[in-house]
Design an enzyme around this catalytic site. Structure first.
Site, mmCIF file in Angstrom:
data_model
loop_
_atom_site.group_PDB
_atom_site.id
_atom_site.type_symbol
_atom_site.label_atom_id
_atom_site.label_comp_id
_atom_site.label_asym_id
_atom_site.label_seq_id
_atom_site.Cartn_x
_atom_site.Cartn_y
_atom_site.Cartn_z
ATOM 1 N N ASP A 159 69.970 -19.126 -26.174
ATOM 2 C CA ASP A 159 68.602 -18.612 -26.369
ATOM 3 C C ASP A 159 67.722 -19.698 -26.996
ATOM 4 O O ASP A 159 66.570 -19.880 -26.604
ATOM 5 C CB ASP A 159 68.652 -17.371 -27.271
ATOM 6 N N HIS A 187 72.017 -11.684 -30.106
ATOM 7 C CA HIS A 187 71.954 -12.243 -28.756
ATOM 8 C C HIS A 187 71.781 -11.064 -27.787
ATOM 9 O O HIS A 187 72.728 -10.612 -27.152
ATOM 10 C CB HIS A 187 73.220 -13.031 -28.428
#
Ligand code: NAX
Length: 325
Positions: A159, A187
């Protein structure tokens, strides 16, 4: 030449591992002077495919690759491990609720936590990649009390890298010109990619992009990038996930660059008002093989709301697996 270290990779016949194993063996994770022994763990039906991967690893004749262990026994797979990358997990199937996925994977990670506890080195550094990564790491940690506290982490580096790439593209710079990007939290789609402290070629990122783009375009794009890859490729991120795992472990072991930080999901110590014990992604710097949370960053109301929302989701996930903690 240094003595070889043992690196365990689970889900070793899967898509992400097909990239990860070769990068580790090439020295991308621990450096060009660090020999490795790869300990590949799989489930029995995948041992044939794993054998093929081992054949290919051998065919590369990597100078740093001292030995390969291929096994479906977790006690063998984690034996004396210095590093462990927990990639293997049950994928989400059609019609499966998030809670069903949590339950299925909680069994895998509680068993592997025990095997790590019984077999790995006490200072083994563990990265959980398999989803839901943060909560799988929480379960692993609960089942591995002998492992040094803080050494069981989860991956939000993909990410982080996605956010850097999006901002570099928008501002027309190289990804190396972007510093101090942060991913807070889980996440998952509640993660909060925060550019309030980010610099672009030394300038404040917030002065270079407009707020609407940041809030309505950038944040959702980073949050939904995994789904966009599945839509485009017909399969989930593999090489980019492997690359992020290599980045996470390399920076943890060898250190982050001066004047920059990275995002790692780690056991919260209560910093920034996050409930203690959740595996929460923070901005961290690494040095001498240890990470530390970047402290005292200003948090405005917009950030606070998002940091709390992703913490709340993690608390709910924790509640769903409380019997295993
Ligand atoms: P694959 O389905 O290709 O491979 C998974 C492998 O794990 C299979 O070979 C399977 O046999 C093995 N496995 C299952 N249970 C096991 C066990 N108990 N012990 C050892 N091996 C076991 O998936 P892949 O594309 O490699 O993805 C792996 C995991 O990474 C998934 O959970 C996926 O959701 C997750 N991801 C996490 C990301 C992150 O940023 N944290 C991003 C990429 C990816 O979506």
């Amino acid at each position: 030449m240094k003595a070889p270290v043992r690196v365990t990779v689970t889900g070793a016949a899967g898509n992400i591992s097909y990239s990860i194993l070769f990068r580790i063996a090439a020295g991308n994770m621990l450096g060009p002077d660090q020999p490795v022994i790869l300990q590949c763990l799989e489930i029995p039906p995948a041992m044939g495919a794993l054998n093929g991967v081992v054949m290919e690893l051998n065919d590369c004749a990597f100078p740093l690759l001292h030995d390969i262990v291929a096994t479906d026994d977790a006690n063998v797979g984690f034996k004396d491990a210095d590093f462990a990358l927990l990639v293997g997990a049950m994928p989400r199937k059609k019609g499966m609720l998030r809670k069903d996925l949590l339950t299925a994977n909680s069994k895998i990670f509680s068993a592997q936590g025990k095997a790590i506890n019984d077999n790995a080195k006490e200072d083994c550094r563990v990265l959980v990649v398999g989803n839901p990564a943060n909560t799988n790491a929480l379960i692993t940690m609960a089942n591995a009390p002998k492992i040094k506290h803080g050494n069981i982490t989860a991956m939000t580096r993909l990410d982080h890298n996605r956010a850097i790439s999006q901002l570099a593209d928008k501002t027309g710079v190289a990804s190396t010109d972007i510093k101090k990007m942060t991913i807070w939290g889980n996440h998952s789609a509640t993660q909060y990619p925060d550019i309030s402290q980010t610099t672009v070629d030394g300038k404040d990122a917030t002065t270079l992009v407009d707020t609407d783009w940041y809030r309505d375009d950038f944040i959702p794009k980073v949050q939904q990038r995994g789904a966009a890859i599945i839509e485009a490729r017909g399969a989930s991120s593999a090489a980019s996930a492997a690359s992020a795992a290599i980045d996470h472990m390399r920076d943890w072991a060898l250190g982050t660059a001066e004047g920059d930080w990275v995002s790692m999901a780690i056991p919260s110590d209560g910093s920034y008002g996050v409930p203690e014990g959740l595996i929460y992604s923070y901005p961290v710097t690494c040095s001498g093989g240890e990470y530390s949370i970047v402290q005292d960053l200003p948090i405005d109301e917009f950030s606070r709301e998002r940091m709390d929302a992703t913490a709340n989701e993690l608390s709910e996930e924790q509640d769903d697996v409380k019997d295993l903690l």
